[in-house]
Design a protein around this motif. Structure first.
Motif, PDB file in Angstrom:
ATOM      1  N   GLY A  78       0.809  -1.203   0.000  1.00  0.00           N
ATOM      2  CA  GLY A  78       0.000   0.000   0.000  1.00  0.00           C
ATOM      3  C   GLY A  78       0.846   1.257   0.000  1.00  0.00           C
ATOM      4  O   GLY A  78       2.076   1.209  -0.103  1.00  0.00           O
ATOM      5  N   LEU A  79       0.183   2.413   0.104  1.00  0.00           N
ATOM      6  CA  LEU A  79       0.898   3.677   0.202  1.00  0.00           C
ATOM      7  C   LEU A  79       1.723   3.701   1.486  1.00  0.00           C
ATOM      8  O   LEU A  79       1.359   3.073   2.479  1.00  0.00           O
ATOM      9  CB  LEU A  79      -0.081   4.851   0.196  1.00  0.00           C
ATOM     10  CG  LEU A  79      -0.409   5.450  -1.178  1.00  0.00           C
ATOM     11  CD1 LEU A  79      -1.119   4.445  -2.061  1.00  0.00           C
ATOM     12  CD2 LEU A  79      -1.255   6.706  -1.020  1.00  0.00           C
ATOM     13  N   ARG A  80       2.823   4.457   1.448  1.00  0.00           N
ATOM     14  CA  ARG A  80       3.733   4.523   2.587  1.00  0.00           C
ATOM     15  C   ARG A  80       3.958   5.973   3.004  1.00  0.00           C
ATOM     16  O   ARG A  80       3.903   6.877   2.181  1.00  0.00           O
ATOM     17  CB  ARG A  80       5.097   3.919   2.233  1.00  0.00           C
ATOM     18  CG  ARG A  80       5.035   2.488   1.776  1.00  0.00           C
ATOM     19  CD  ARG A  80       6.439   1.921   1.521  1.00  0.00           C
ATOM     20  NE  ARG A  80       6.331   0.541   1.094  1.00  0.00           N
ATOM     21  CZ  ARG A  80       6.122  -0.473   1.915  1.00  0.00           C
ATOM     22  NH1 ARG A  80       6.034  -0.257   3.213  1.00  0.00           N
ATOM     23  NH2 ARG A  80       6.005  -1.701   1.457  1.00  0.00           N
ATOM     24  N   HIS A  81       4.260   6.143   4.287  1.00  0.00           N
ATOM     25  CA  HIS A  81       4.771   7.432   4.728  1.00  0.00           C
ATOM     26  C   HIS A  81       6.145   7.261   5.362  1.00  0.00           C
ATOM     27  O   HIS A  81       6.621   8.119   6.099  1.00  0.00           O
ATOM     28  CB  HIS A  81       3.806   8.146   5.676  1.00  0.00           C
ATOM     29  CG  HIS A  81       3.360   7.337   6.856  1.00  0.00           C
ATOM     30  ND1 HIS A  81       4.199   6.996   7.891  1.00  0.00           N
ATOM     31  CD2 HIS A  81       2.156   6.804   7.153  1.00  0.00           C
ATOM     32  CE1 HIS A  81       3.530   6.294   8.785  1.00  0.00           C
ATOM     33  NE2 HIS A  81       2.288   6.161   8.370  1.00  0.00           N
ATOM     34  N   PHE A 219       7.658  15.915  -1.002  1.00  0.00           N
ATOM     35  CA  PHE A 219       8.932  15.199  -0.947  1.00  0.00           C
ATOM     36  C   PHE A 219       9.358  14.744  -2.339  1.00  0.00           C
ATOM     37  O   PHE A 219      10.526  14.870  -2.727  1.00  0.00           O
ATOM     38  CB  PHE A 219       8.807  13.991  -0.012  1.00  0.00           C
ATOM     39  CG  PHE A 219       9.809  12.910  -0.286  1.00  0.00           C
ATOM     40  CD1 PHE A 219      11.152  13.094   0.002  1.00  0.00           C
ATOM     41  CD2 PHE A 219       9.408  11.706  -0.848  1.00  0.00           C
ATOM     42  CE1 PHE A 219      12.081  12.091  -0.271  1.00  0.00           C
ATOM     43  CE2 PHE A 219      10.322  10.710  -1.118  1.00  0.00           C
ATOM     44  CZ  PHE A 219      11.664  10.899  -0.831  1.00  0.00           C
ATOM     45  N   ASN A 220       8.411  14.227  -3.126  1.00  0.00           N
ATOM     46  CA  ASN A 220       8.763  13.747  -4.462  1.00  0.00           C
ATOM     47  C   ASN A 220       9.127  14.880  -5.407  1.00  0.00           C
ATOM     48  O   ASN A 220       9.937  14.691  -6.318  1.00  0.00           O
ATOM     49  CB  ASN A 220       7.622  12.893  -5.023  1.00  0.00           C
ATOM     50  CG  ASN A 220       7.660  11.482  -4.477  1.00  0.00           C
ATOM     51  OD1 ASN A 220       8.534  10.707  -4.824  1.00  0.00           O
ATOM     52  ND2 ASN A 220       6.720  11.143  -3.605  1.00  0.00           N
ATOM     53  N   ARG A 251      14.483  17.834   7.469  1.00  0.00           N
ATOM     54  CA  ARG A 251      13.823  16.956   8.444  1.00  0.00           C
ATOM     55  C   ARG A 251      12.887  15.965   7.752  1.00  0.00           C
ATOM     56  O   ARG A 251      12.927  14.757   8.026  1.00  0.00           O
ATOM     57  CB  ARG A 251      13.059  17.809   9.457  1.00  0.00           C
ATOM     58  CG  ARG A 251      12.408  17.001  10.564  1.00  0.00           C
ATOM     59  CD  ARG A 251      11.857  17.912  11.649  1.00  0.00           C
ATOM     60  NE  ARG A 251      10.825  18.821  11.151  1.00  0.00           N
ATOM     61  CZ  ARG A 251      11.000  20.134  10.964  1.00  0.00           C
ATOM     62  NH1 ARG A 251      12.169  20.697  11.218  1.00  0.00           N
ATOM     63  NH2 ARG A 251      10.007  20.898  10.526  1.00  0.00           N
ATOM     64  N   GLU A 252      12.046  16.447   6.840  1.00  0.00           N
ATOM     65  CA  GLU A 252      11.109  15.545   6.169  1.00  0.00           C
ATOM     66  C   GLU A 252      11.824  14.618   5.192  1.00  0.00           C
ATOM     67  O   GLU A 252      11.449  13.451   5.051  1.00  0.00           O
ATOM     68  CB  GLU A 252      10.024  16.352   5.445  1.00  0.00           C
ATOM     69  CG  GLU A 252       8.993  16.926   6.384  1.00  0.00           C
ATOM     70  CD  GLU A 252       7.670  17.246   5.697  1.00  0.00           C
ATOM     71  OE1 GLU A 252       7.576  17.091   4.456  1.00  0.00           O
ATOM     72  OE2 GLU A 252       6.739  17.649   6.408  1.00  0.00           O
ATOM     73  N   PHE A 253      12.854  15.108   4.523  1.00  0.00           N
ATOM     74  CA  PHE A 253      13.604  14.265   3.597  1.00  0.00           C
ATOM     75  C   PHE A 253      14.234  13.092   4.347  1.00  0.00           C
ATOM     76  O   PHE A 253      14.211  11.951   3.876  1.00  0.00           O
ATOM     77  CB  PHE A 253      14.689  15.084   2.895  1.00  0.00           C
ATOM     78  CG  PHE A 253      15.303  14.390   1.715  1.00  0.00           C
ATOM     79  CD1 PHE A 253      14.790  14.587   0.442  1.00  0.00           C
ATOM     80  CD2 PHE A 253      16.392  13.545   1.870  1.00  0.00           C
ATOM     81  CE1 PHE A 253      15.349  13.947  -0.658  1.00  0.00           C
ATOM     82  CE2 PHE A 253      16.960  12.896   0.781  1.00  0.00           C
ATOM     83  CZ  PHE A 253      16.435  13.098  -0.487  1.00  0.00           C
ATOM     84  N   GLY A 254      14.774  13.359   5.527  1.00  0.00           N
ATOM     85  CA  GLY A 254      15.364  12.295   6.337  1.00  0.00           C
ATOM     86  C   GLY A 254      14.338  11.268   6.772  1.00  0.00           C
ATOM     87  O   GLY A 254      14.610  10.058   6.794  1.00  0.00           O
ATOM     88  N   HIS A 255      13.130  11.731   7.113  1.00  0.00           N
ATOM     89  CA  HIS A 255      12.076  10.804   7.525  1.00  0.00           C
ATOM     90  C   HIS A 255      11.677   9.886   6.378  1.00  0.00           C
ATOM     91  O   HIS A 255      11.488   8.677   6.572  1.00  0.00           O
ATOM     92  CB  HIS A 255      10.851  11.586   8.006  1.00  0.00           C
ATOM     93  CG  HIS A 255       9.638  10.729   8.212  1.00  0.00           C
ATOM     94  ND1 HIS A 255       9.483   9.909   9.310  1.00  0.00           N
ATOM     95  CD2 HIS A 255       8.528  10.549   7.441  1.00  0.00           C
ATOM     96  CE1 HIS A 255       8.333   9.261   9.214  1.00  0.00           C
ATOM     97  NE2 HIS A 255       7.737   9.630   8.094  1.00  0.00           N
ATOM     98  N   THR A 260      20.290  12.120   4.602  1.00  0.00           N
ATOM     99  CA  THR A 260      20.261  13.572   4.462  1.00  0.00           C
ATOM    100  C   THR A 260      20.235  13.878   2.968  1.00  0.00           C
ATOM    101  O   THR A 260      20.675  13.060   2.150  1.00  0.00           O
ATOM    102  CB  THR A 260      21.499  14.227   5.084  1.00  0.00           C
ATOM    103  OG1 THR A 260      22.662  13.814   4.346  1.00  0.00           O
ATOM    104  CG2 THR A 260      21.650  13.843   6.551  1.00  0.00           C
ATOM    105  N   PRO A 261      19.730  15.044   2.567  1.00  0.00           N
ATOM    106  CA  PRO A 261      19.754  15.380   1.134  1.00  0.00           C
ATOM    107  C   PRO A 261      21.160  15.334   0.538  1.00  0.00           C
ATOM    108  O   PRO A 261      21.342  14.904  -0.604  1.00  0.00           O
ATOM    109  CB  PRO A 261      19.170  16.791   1.096  1.00  0.00           C
ATOM    110  CG  PRO A 261      18.305  16.879   2.311  1.00  0.00           C
ATOM    111  CD  PRO A 261      19.015  16.071   3.352  1.00  0.00           C
ATOM    112  N   ALA A 262      22.165  15.756   1.306  1.00  0.00           N
ATOM    113  CA  ALA A 262      23.537  15.766   0.792  1.00  0.00           C
ATOM    114  C   ALA A 262      24.037  14.352   0.521  1.00  0.00           C
ATOM    115  O   ALA A 262      24.693  14.095  -0.497  1.00  0.00           O
ATOM    116  CB  ALA A 262      24.460  16.475   1.780  1.00  0.00           C
ATOM    117  N   VAL A 263      23.728  13.415   1.413  1.00  0.00           N
ATOM    118  CA  VAL A 263      24.147  12.025   1.207  1.00  0.00           C
ATOM    119  C   VAL A 263      23.427  11.434   0.001  1.00  0.00           C
ATOM    120  O   VAL A 263      24.025  10.739  -0.825  1.00  0.00           O
ATOM    121  CB  VAL A 263      23.877  11.186   2.474  1.00  0.00           C
ATOM    122  CG1 VAL A 263      24.026   9.694   2.178  1.00  0.00           C
ATOM    123  CG2 VAL A 263      24.823  11.601   3.585  1.00  0.00           C
TER     124      VAL A 263
END
Length: 286
Positions: A78-81, A219-220, A251-255, A260-263
């Motif tokens: 199903g959909l994920r968060h 996020f996408n 914060r949301e990208f990590g979740h 992290t966005p940089a990684v």
């Protein structure tokens, strides 16, 4: 049909025509022997999925659960968060599809929230029907033939669905994907029921609340921007994607990813491009 490769895996994608495209975003095939990566991650994408395993068994787990899932023959998700991690087998071969936001519910008449953040053996859900589809996929050797097997399965299912109703919900999905207004006012204008009933209806049909759907869409958007970049201004990207500020974005990208966005930006060439939202750089396309 388009094809591209990553980490010794070849991908094929096909985008259906009307009316299948009301229910299915795209079909996908994957085949190869992944090299050097013990784990891959699937990020939230607001799409339920069904996949048939045609290769070695896989194992995986959700970020919010320690329970391991083993994929032997088929899976419905199903959909994920949150993200889902899996470990490809030595020989990796899959065939499947990603549904539109409301397509899964309208095609199978199952409350979508029962599948949220979950993976189930598809044969436990649909029984012999899924065994027959997998048998046909195993017997069919060409990529175009396997896509046809999946499309035939969905086409036969559509005969029992209401196309006018699905057309209306497809419009709701399109508006949600570019939402730039408070969720409450959006629901009032586009669903037509009370705020509470509209929330319940969308959660039943999609599996997530409108607010979480909005977060995953945002996020996408940020992920698409990163996939097209080698150097970015984090503050500008955060604002362009719809975040309040850079810290909110990080914060949301990590979740959603565990990175992290940089990684992610540094390692993205090694991440399966199937989940790069289909906006591929020209050098990746064949």
């Amino acid at each position: 049909m388009i094809s591209f490769s990553s980490n010794n895996i070849i991908f094929w994608m096909a985008f259906p025509d009307y009316p299948v495209n009301l229910f299915v975003d795209h079909f996908v095939l994957m085949k190869g022997t992944p090299a050097g990566q013990p784990e891959e991650r699937i990020f939230p994408n607001n799409k339920a999925e069904v996949f048939f395993n045609l290769g070695d068994h896989l194992r995986g787990y959700s970020n919010d659960s320690d329970q391991e899932f083993r994929l032997k023959e088929s899976v419905v998700s199903g959909l994920r968060h949150t993200y889902f991690s899996f470990h490809p087998g030595h020989y990796f071969s899959m065939a499947g599809l990603r549904f539109t936001l409301f397509g899964f519910h309208h095609l199978f008449a199952i409350p979508a929230q029962h599948f949220t953040n979950q993976n189930f053996d598809a044969m436990d859900v649909w029984g012999r029907e899924m065994e027959l589809v997998r048998e046909r996929l195993m017997e069919t050797k060409s990529e175009a033939g396997r896509i046809s097997v999946l499309q035939d399965w969905i086409t036969n299912r559509i005969s029992g669905a209401s196309l006018p109703d699905m057309l209306q919900w497809k419009k709701v999905e399109e508006k949600l994907s570019t939402l730039r207004e408070p969720v409450a006012s959006f629901l009032e204008k586009n669903i037509g029921y009370s705020h509470k009933h509209s929330l319940q209806l969308i959660k039943e049909k999609a599996g997530l609340t409108p607010k979480m759907i909005e977060k995953v869409n945002r996020f996408n958007r940020s992920l698409r921007m990163l996939n097209q970049s080698t150097f970015v201004s984090w503050a500008n990207l955060a604002l362009d994607a719809g975040y309040a500020d850079q810290s909110h974005f990080i914060r949301e990208f990590g979740h959603f990813t565990g990175f992290t966005p940089a990684v992610y930006l540094k390692d993205k060439p090694r991440i399966y491009k199937l989940y790069r939202q289909l906006e591929l750089p020209s050098e990746d396309q064949e």
